[in-house]
Design an enzyme around this catalytic site. Structure first.
Site, PDB file in Angstrom:
ATOM      1  N   LYS A  35      68.667  26.590  38.027  1.00 58.80           N
ATOM      2  CA  LYS A  35      69.617  27.609  37.409  1.00 58.80           C
ATOM      3  C   LYS A  35      71.336  27.286  37.548  1.00 58.80           C
ATOM      4  O   LYS A  35      71.966  27.447  36.699  1.00 58.80           O
ATOM      5  CB  LYS A  35      69.443  28.881  38.341  1.00 58.80           C
ATOM      6  N   ASP A  65      75.461  33.245  45.975  1.00 61.81           N
ATOM      7  CA  ASP A  65      73.928  33.436  45.360  1.00 61.81           C
ATOM      8  C   ASP A  65      73.379  34.636  46.330  1.00 61.81           C
ATOM      9  O   ASP A  65      72.026  34.531  46.505  1.00 61.81           O
ATOM     10  CB  ASP A  65      73.443  32.249  45.320  1.00 61.81           C
ATOM     11  N   LYS A  92      75.905  36.122  41.491  1.00 56.15           N
ATOM     12  CA  LYS A  92      74.643  36.653  41.151  1.00 56.15           C
ATOM     13  C   LYS A  92      74.932  38.215  40.950  1.00 56.15           C
ATOM     14  O   LYS A  92      75.311  38.706  42.013  1.00 56.15           O
ATOM     15  CB  LYS A  92      73.399  36.324  42.023  1.00 56.15           C
TER      16      LYS A  92
END
Length: 693
Positions: A112, A230, A270
């Site tokens: 990712k 994240d 995120k």
């Protein structure tokens, strides 16, 4: 041999027209905000001044998504996860990368991040010109963003002198909850000097002082030109409220990042859905502070979840933020953030809200469509043509991934760990724990005590007693560690005093979770720690001459764990001081789930006794005292604990480095002992409860 030696550049897989549109859609799930010059940040006085608000159109989207997600409530989580893994178009990417590229510490997070790096210009021009940069990685465990960034830099920016700092909830601090923490430390264990767990050693980024300590460490290395965040929180019990649950953490990540970043730096964080006032306000804020803000869903991010990444480029600098910092600090990790909105609704322009709605609708529609398709495929599992198409798409996506991002191997010498991580093969101490459907898990909370007892008993039989490989199955497991000539250097770790043990690096997690679940019921706890329920002294001698026995008390949760633990240390030390050379001590009911206790046992076994025996009955045997002068080590530890007790705000969490205790036969023996210790506790407690419920 270097990895490059046998690498052949793959040709692009030219898919036929049937899949071209789908391929384009998979690799281009993007949205870019269009900044309007008439957008202005609200006056400072209006920040956190109004109650939470809702936007009608976003509420409609939220209800639509939750309706689709609610259709999954009755699906068994294991079966459903297996089904969606098979249907994941990017499901072969990691396998193909491992075969052709073999990157360091390859995970889904690795892929990712690599997509984000290749899709946007995340390395600022200044880093390329000055040939140096610092990156800060928040909520980073287990560390795959870092190894992915290293791979990207080695292939695309070899001349940059790169330094990094990472933060995460500390897996070595037993007060952290396993549901919010990644306990995988395979990478962290070897790079611990690069990790910062804040002033209290918990790693909790939602504490302001911890945040400031992390910022100081990153800035001390140079200009911070990239920050990643994240973070997430386990929302399995609240699948309809993922954004609300994770939003306070995202706020802390962003406020930390904005203080750490240098001008022109990049921020990647995120997000989940974009329905709530908190996310809308934060995105409005970052749109003012960065020249470009994108929302992106990588192809290797599970299609059926809400995860997206905000890629914020060309930071305008922290100077414009300084006047707002006291206000931002007041809401940091506090109830104020949940009770008030960052900005009033009327201060956010309609033109921005329209873009938020457009973005939210786009990603919501993708997710709803995927959930629908997966449900249909689940109900039509015998449709061979359906599965045939998915197989072709998975192959195409894996080939396209490598071709589009021009992925090649790097030499082991270019890796952070120089190839060491490829060799490591640790047992997974924390396998997927959740079982059954969401509905079944909710029903547990409504069960009677008798039904809960039956449920816990069946879990013990199925998950713990059926796995003999993790338990001590012999009367005594003997280990030789004594070495009086090896220098042992004490290394004290200080931090937040441990109120109770929530997690441990020294146990198979399902056993410990069962133990916690039993004690979560107040009625069960009353039975367990009633006078009838005290532990019985074990008088076995194991065929040895036992010179002294020490029975340590049970931790009854009526005091803080750190107080109990230090009391047990004094009892152990007093017993050992009474021993003569050559004598054997049997210690009963010693809990070794914390780094503090494990370091104490390590010191004893290394410097005091000929050998140590771990039994299957919650007992350790310290055989043949060889060197009484080695007790000086324990006296130093005890004195340090007393000193910290006076301070009150901190405690001694460990007296040795984790790299000393958490390796080899000693580490494995402690795990076996703890697995057996807590298995025995679960059996003992459930048997007692059976008599009263």
């Amino acid at each position: 041999m270097f990895k490059n030696d046998s690498y052949m550049c793959p040709q692009r897989f030219f898919s036929n027209d049937d899949f071209q549109d789908e391929l384009n859609n998979l690799f281009n799930k993007k949205f870019q905000f269009r900044f309007h010059n008439d957008w202005k940040l609200p006056e400072k006085e209006s920040w956190f001044s109004t109650p939470p608000w809702k936007v009608k159109q976003l509420e409609i989207l939220k209800n639509r998504l939750n309706f689709h997600k609610s259709q999954l409530n009755d699906f068994n989580i294991e079966e459903w996860s297996s089904h969606t893994r098979r249907r994941n178009p990017a499901g072969e990417v990691c396998w193909r990368l491992r075969c052709l590229i073999n990157p360091e510490f390859l995970t889904q997070a690795w892929t990712k991040f690599y997509e984000c790096a290749c899709t946007y210009r995340i390395i600022p021009a200044e880093a390329t010109l000055e040939r140096k940069m610092v990156s800060l990685h928040l909520c980073e465990a287990p560390g795959a963003f870092i190894t992915s960034l290293n791979h990207y830099l080695k292939l695309n920016h070899q001349n940059i002198d790169w330094k990094w700092v990472a933060n995460t909830l500390n897996p070595y601090y037993e007060g952290n909850s396993p549901s919010n923490m990644i306990s995988d430390d395979r990478f962290m264990f070897h790079t611990l000097n690069n990790w910062d767990f804040g002033v209290d050693n918990t790693g909790n980024l939602m504490d302001w002082e911890n945040s400031q300590a992390i910022i100081r460490k990153a800035k001390s290395l140079g200009k911070v030109l990239l920050v990643t965040a994240d973070g997430s929180i386990d929302c399995l019990q609240k699948p309809d409220a993922q954004e609300e649950v994770t939003s306070p953490l995202h706020y802390c990540e962003i406020i930390t990042a904005l203080q750490a970043l240098s001008t022109d730096g990049t921020l990647i964080f995120k997000l989940f859905t974009l329905f709530e006032h908190s996310t809308v306000s934060l995105l409005y804020l970052v749109n003012h502070l960065f020249s470009e803000v994108n929302i992106y869903k990588p192809v290797t991010s599970r299609q059926g979840n809400s995860e997206v990444y905000a890629i914020c480029l060309k930071y305008k600098g922290s100077a414009s933020l300084e006047e707002f910092l006291p206000t931002l600090k007041s809401a940091y990790g506090s109830e104020q953030y949940g009770n008030l909105a960052l900005f009033p609704l009327e201060a956010i322009p309609e033109t921005f809200l329209k873009q938020i709605e457009e973005c939210a609708c786009y990603f919501c529609s993708i997710q709803c469509q995927v959930i629908n398709n997966n449900i249909q495929a689940y109900l039509m599992q015998k449709n061979i043509a359906l599965h045939s198409d998915i197989k072709k798409i998975r192959g195409i996506v894996a080939s396209e991934f490598i071709w589009q991002y021009d992925l090649k191997p790097i030499d082991y010498e270019q890796e952070i760990m120089k190839g060491a991580l490829h060799e490591e093969n640790k047992i997974n101490m924390n396998p997927r724990y959740h079982r059954g459907s969401y509905t079944e898990r909710q029903l547990y909370t409504k069960m009677s005590l008798r039904e809960k007892l039956n449920n816990l008993n069946s879990f013990l039989q199925a998950e713990v007693l059926s796995n003999p490989m993790i338990l001590i199955n012999e009367p005594v497991k003997w280990m030789y560690f004594y070495n009086e000539y090896t220098e042992l250097k004490l290394h004290f770790t200080y931090g937040c005093p441990l109120e109770k043990i929530n997690s441990s690096k020294f146990i198979f997690v399902p056993i410990f979770k069962l133990y916690q679940q039993i004690l979560a019921e107040e009625e069960f706890k009353e039975i367990i720690f009633s006078k009838d329920g005290k532990s019985i002294d074990n008088n076995r001698d194991y065929g040895l001459e036992i010179n002294m026995r020490l029975l340590l008390p049970d931790f009854e949760h009526s005091e803080s764990y750190h107080v109990f633990e230090k009391r047990c240390l004094k009892m152990l030390l007093q017993s050992m001081q009474k021993l003569s050379q050559g004598q054997t001590l049997l210690v009963q009911n010693i809990n070794m789930a914390t780094h503090f206790n494990v370091s104490v046992i390590y010191i004893i076994t290394k410097k005091c006794f000929e050998k140590i025996g771990f039994t299957s009955e919650n007992t350790i045997i310290l055989k043949n005292l060889k060197n009484k002068s080695a007790l000086n080590y324990l006296e130093l530890v005890d004195a340090e604990c007393d000193k910290m007790k006076i301070d009150g705000t901190k405690d001694v969490l460990n007296s040795l480095k984790v790299q000393t205790t958490n390796v080899g036969d000693f580490y494995n023996s402690i795990i076996f002992y703890n697995n057996t210790f807590y298995r025995n506790k679960c059996l003992e407690y459930l048997t007692k409860i059976e008599k009263f419920v």
